[in-house]
Design a protein around this motif. Structure first.
Motif, PDB file in Angstrom:
ATOM      1  N   GLU A 126       0.805  -1.169  -0.103  1.00 33.23           N
ATOM      2  CA  GLU A 126       0.024   0.002  -0.122  1.00 33.23           C
ATOM      3  C   GLU A 126       0.783   1.430   0.002  1.00 33.23           C
ATOM      4  O   GLU A 126       0.201   2.451  -0.300  1.00 33.23           O
ATOM      5  CB  GLU A 126      -0.865  -0.089   1.070  1.00 33.23           C
ATOM      6  CG  GLU A 126      -1.976  -1.077   1.185  1.00 33.23           C
ATOM      7  CD  GLU A 126      -2.666  -0.959   2.611  1.00 33.23           C
ATOM      8  OE1 GLU A 126      -3.886  -0.170   2.705  1.00 33.23           O
ATOM      9  OE2 GLU A 126      -2.308  -1.768   3.624  1.00 33.23           O
ATOM     10  N   CYS A 127       2.100   1.316   0.285  1.00 31.86           N
ATOM     11  CA  CYS A 127       3.037   2.312   0.532  1.00 31.86           C
ATOM     12  C   CYS A 127       3.790   2.632  -0.908  1.00 31.86           C
ATOM     13  O   CYS A 127       4.164   1.723  -1.566  1.00 31.86           O
ATOM     14  CB  CYS A 127       4.063   1.972   1.348  1.00 31.86           C
ATOM     15  SG  CYS A 127       3.420   2.074   3.209  1.00 31.86           S
ATOM     16  N   ALA A 128       3.758   3.973  -1.080  1.00 36.72           N
ATOM     17  CA  ALA A 128       4.790   4.377  -2.193  1.00 36.72           C
ATOM     18  C   ALA A 128       6.148   4.086  -1.840  1.00 36.72           C
ATOM     19  O   ALA A 128       6.651   3.669  -0.870  1.00 36.72           O
ATOM     20  CB  ALA A 128       4.572   5.891  -2.458  1.00 36.72           C
ATOM     21  N   ALA A 129       6.938   4.241  -3.182  1.00 29.58           N
ATOM     22  CA  ALA A 129       8.258   4.007  -3.000  1.00 29.58           C
ATOM     23  C   ALA A 129       8.964   4.884  -2.253  1.00 29.58           C
ATOM     24  O   ALA A 129       8.334   6.112  -2.081  1.00 29.58           O
ATOM     25  CB  ALA A 129       8.952   3.940  -4.471  1.00 29.58           C
ATOM     26  N   PRO A 130      10.008   4.731  -1.200  1.00 24.10           N
ATOM     27  CA  PRO A 130      10.460   5.895  -0.540  1.00 24.10           C
ATOM     28  C   PRO A 130      10.683   7.302  -1.060  1.00 24.10           C
ATOM     29  O   PRO A 130      11.272   7.409  -2.170  1.00 24.10           O
ATOM     30  CB  PRO A 130      11.818   5.123   0.046  1.00 24.10           C
ATOM     31  CG  PRO A 130      11.941   3.665  -0.269  1.00 24.10           C
ATOM     32  CD  PRO A 130      10.689   3.405  -1.498  1.00 24.10           C
ATOM     33  N   ALA A 131      10.184   8.144  -0.274  1.00 22.98           N
ATOM     34  CA  ALA A 131      10.322   9.341  -0.720  1.00 22.98           C
ATOM     35  C   ALA A 131      11.345  10.292  -0.135  1.00 22.98           C
ATOM     36  O   ALA A 131      11.651  10.123   1.258  1.00 22.98           O
ATOM     37  CB  ALA A 131       8.707  10.151  -0.457  1.00 22.98           C
ATOM     38  N   ARG A 132      11.967  11.133  -0.870  1.00 18.88           N
ATOM     39  CA  ARG A 132      13.125  11.991  -0.144  1.00 18.88           C
ATOM     40  C   ARG A 132      12.670  13.154   0.480  1.00 18.88           C
ATOM     41  O   ARG A 132      12.815  13.383   1.568  1.00 18.88           O
ATOM     42  CB  ARG A 132      13.992  12.613  -1.421  1.00 18.88           C
ATOM     43  CG  ARG A 132      15.294  13.091  -0.976  1.00 18.88           C
ATOM     44  CD  ARG A 132      16.275  13.455  -2.247  1.00 18.88           C
ATOM     45  NE  ARG A 132      15.405  14.536  -2.908  1.00 18.88           N
ATOM     46  CZ  ARG A 132      15.793  15.790  -2.896  1.00 18.88           C
ATOM     47  NH1 ARG A 132      16.611  16.116  -2.143  1.00 18.88           N
ATOM     48  NH2 ARG A 132      15.187  16.497  -3.814  1.00 18.88           N
ATOM     49  N   PRO A 163       6.379  16.330  -2.888  1.00 16.44           N
ATOM     50  CA  PRO A 163       6.287  17.777  -3.745  1.00 16.44           C
ATOM     51  C   PRO A 163       6.352  17.671  -5.240  1.00 16.44           C
ATOM     52  O   PRO A 163       5.514  18.494  -5.942  1.00 16.44           O
ATOM     53  CB  PRO A 163       7.539  18.547  -3.184  1.00 16.44           C
ATOM     54  CG  PRO A 163       8.204  17.810  -2.360  1.00 16.44           C
ATOM     55  CD  PRO A 163       7.240  16.339  -2.158  1.00 16.44           C
ATOM     56  N   ASN A 164       6.674  16.457  -5.754  1.00 15.68           N
ATOM     57  CA  ASN A 164       6.727  16.499  -7.268  1.00 15.68           C
ATOM     58  C   ASN A 164       5.555  15.827  -7.819  1.00 15.68           C
ATOM     59  O   ASN A 164       5.273  15.718  -9.201  1.00 15.68           O
ATOM     60  CB  ASN A 164       7.755  15.480  -7.552  1.00 15.68           C
ATOM     61  CG  ASN A 164       7.874  14.279  -7.172  1.00 15.68           C
ATOM     62  OD1 ASN A 164       6.818  13.937  -6.265  1.00 15.68           O
ATOM     63  ND2 ASN A 164       8.597  13.178  -7.184  1.00 15.68           N
ATOM     64  N   LYS A 165       4.463  15.644  -6.978  1.00 14.64           N
ATOM     65  CA  LYS A 165       3.076  15.541  -7.449  1.00 14.64           C
ATOM     66  C   LYS A 165       2.116  16.410  -7.531  1.00 14.64           C
ATOM     67  O   LYS A 165       0.903  16.220  -7.747  1.00 14.64           O
ATOM     68  CB  LYS A 165       2.445  14.696  -6.247  1.00 14.64           C
ATOM     69  CG  LYS A 165       3.224  12.969  -6.104  1.00 14.64           C
ATOM     70  CD  LYS A 165       2.864  12.217  -7.568  1.00 14.64           C
ATOM     71  CE  LYS A 165       3.494  10.838  -7.357  1.00 14.64           C
ATOM     72  NZ  LYS A 165       5.074  10.782  -7.460  1.00 14.64           N
ATOM     73  N   GLY A 205       5.072   7.284   1.085  1.00 11.79           N
ATOM     74  CA  GLY A 205       6.515   6.693   0.968  1.00 11.79           C
ATOM     75  C   GLY A 205       7.566   7.525   2.155  1.00 11.79           C
ATOM     76  O   GLY A 205       8.692   7.396   1.985  1.00 11.79           O
ATOM     77  N   MET A 206       6.915   7.891   3.213  1.00 13.91           N
ATOM     78  CA  MET A 206       7.633   8.328   4.390  1.00 13.91           C
ATOM     79  C   MET A 206       8.557   7.095   5.024  1.00 13.91           C
ATOM     80  O   MET A 206       7.998   6.049   5.169  1.00 13.91           O
ATOM     81  CB  MET A 206       6.769   8.986   5.590  1.00 13.91           C
ATOM     82  CG  MET A 206       7.874   9.671   6.571  1.00 13.91           C
ATOM     83  SD  MET A 206       6.825  10.586   7.885  1.00 13.91           S
ATOM     84  CE  MET A 206       6.260   9.126   8.682  1.00 13.91           C
TER      85      MET A 206
END
Ligand SMILES: [Zn+2]
Length: 387
Positions: A126-132, A163-165, A205-206
């Motif tokens: 359910e989680c997005a890839a790790p986000a910076r 932020p890039n979304k 992704g946190m």
């Protein structure tokens, strides 16, 4: 198709014989049906067991899950009475299954189930890839209340997104293409909303390597929710939302009138450039030059607001120039629509905390674009008690 496949008696184990049919109601999305279901009777005269099948005993429910889904969506978007009348228009007929109390009860159950699901830690899938980087915004809204002696209670909502979304739709509009939205209205010292926000951030992704930027309107409970993320990420930066600062200034301007517009603009310029002490000094001077009590009170309010949020004010000009987040402008209408559209439109409608909380769960799932993937489990659990 609705033969239960009985061969032997569940009571004594002897052979069963067919025993005619039973007519039973079934409510599909756009039409009501009478289903013929095979009845059975035990051959053993001492037993005399008989089956009395109905759509409810056979399927666990007499309404099609698609109709239940539609009822939940209507109940989440409109008042229960409007939902009933909308469903009657769709069906061109009045039907007891679409009665507003049935819609209310189903909406409530489905919302409660979704709330439980949102409390659970999301799975890796359910989680997005790790986000910076991640942005988390928290905002509050007031909902009129049923309890005597109280006028309203507060619901808190949060959105997490990378932020890039943020995508530019046209010259004046931006949109968040992927986000997780949560909301809670329970009186539980922020326990629910804190867990909701943590799970939402993980879904976006946190990780412990993520830098999180928080935007809030300056209320203590909002900061408290956001600060609870601190031990789960690399770095947490809390910023007083420029959108709300702008609103506060506009609000004071409206009371003070045109003659003070340029003074207030000059104070706002200081805040924009991170010169908060200069702004506070100017406000004190301005307050001293005014005799009207109501106006003085307004300026004092603005002064206190900035003073209370000193830790969360920074150089907004610099942030804007370096392309970093400083305002919830993009998502603001979204928080408004979530809490306000359903709960403030009709002033007559009064809510219990739990009732409001449950309806808001469905709205949050719709906003997060998770409803289509999650409604079925929640609806089946509400209808037949198991997913
Ligand atoms: Zn029997």
């Amino acid at each position: 198709m609705i033969d239960l496949g009985y061969v032997t008696c569940p009571n004594c184990g002897q052979k069963l014989k067919k025993n005619g049919f039973l007519q039973s109601n079934f409510h599909a999305v756009f039409s009501d049906h009478q289903l013929r279901i095979q009845k059975h009777r035990c051959n053993n005269p001492e037993c005399n067991w008989q089956s009395t099948p109905t759509t409810t005993t056979v399927f666990g429910t007499d309404i099609h899950p698609d109709l239940a889904k539609l009822q939940c969506e209507q109940g989440a978007l409109f008042s229960y009475r409007d939902a009933q009348s909308n469903l009657e228009k769709i069906n061109c007929t009045r039907c007891s299954v679409n009665n507003h109390t049935r819609i209310q009860s189903l909406t409530n159950q489905v919302g409660a189930t979704l709330s439980q699901a949102t409390l659970r830690e999301p799975s890796a899938q359910e989680c997005a890839a790790p986000a910076r980087d991640l942005i988390v915004q928290v905002d509050g809204g007031h909902i009129p209340v049923k309890e005597k002696g109280k006028r309203s209670f507060e619901a808190l909502s949060a959105i997490a997104y990378q932020p890039n979304k943020i995508k530019q739709v046209d010259k004046n509009h931006r949109q968040i293409t992927h986000k997780t939205c949560v909301v809670a209205a329970l009186n539980d010292e922020l326990d629910t909303i804190k867990r909701f926000v943590l799970n939402a951030a993980h879904k976006q992704g946190m990780t412990e390597q993520t830098r999180v930027t928080n935007l809030a309107d300056g209320a203590n409970n909002c900061w408290s929710v956001l600060l609870s993320l601190k031990s789960h990420c690399l770095d947490l930066e809390c910023i007083l939302d420029w959108f709300h600062i702008g609103q506060k200034f506009q609000n004071v301007k409206n009371v003070l009138g045109e003659s003070f517009e340029s003074s207030l603009d000059s104070v706002k310029w200081n805040v924009w450039h991170g010169e908060v002490q200069a702004a506070l000094t100017k406000l004190k001077l301005l307050q001293g030059n005014i005799s009207d009590d109501a106006k003085q009170f307004k300026i004092q309010g603005l002064h206190n607001y900035l003073q209370n949020n000193l830790d969360y004010l920074l150089n907004y000009d610099e942030r804007k120039n370096s392309g970093k987040a400083y305002s919830s402008q993009t998502a603001e209408s979204h928080i408004d629509s979530l809490i306000n559209a359903r709960h403030k439109r009709k002033q007559k409608m009064q809510w219990t905390r739990e009732g409001a909380h449950n309806v808001l769960q469905i709205r949050a799932k719709m906003e997060s674009q998770e409803w289509n993937g999650q409604w079925q489990d929640a609806v089946l659990e509400a209808l037949i008690g198991a997913a």
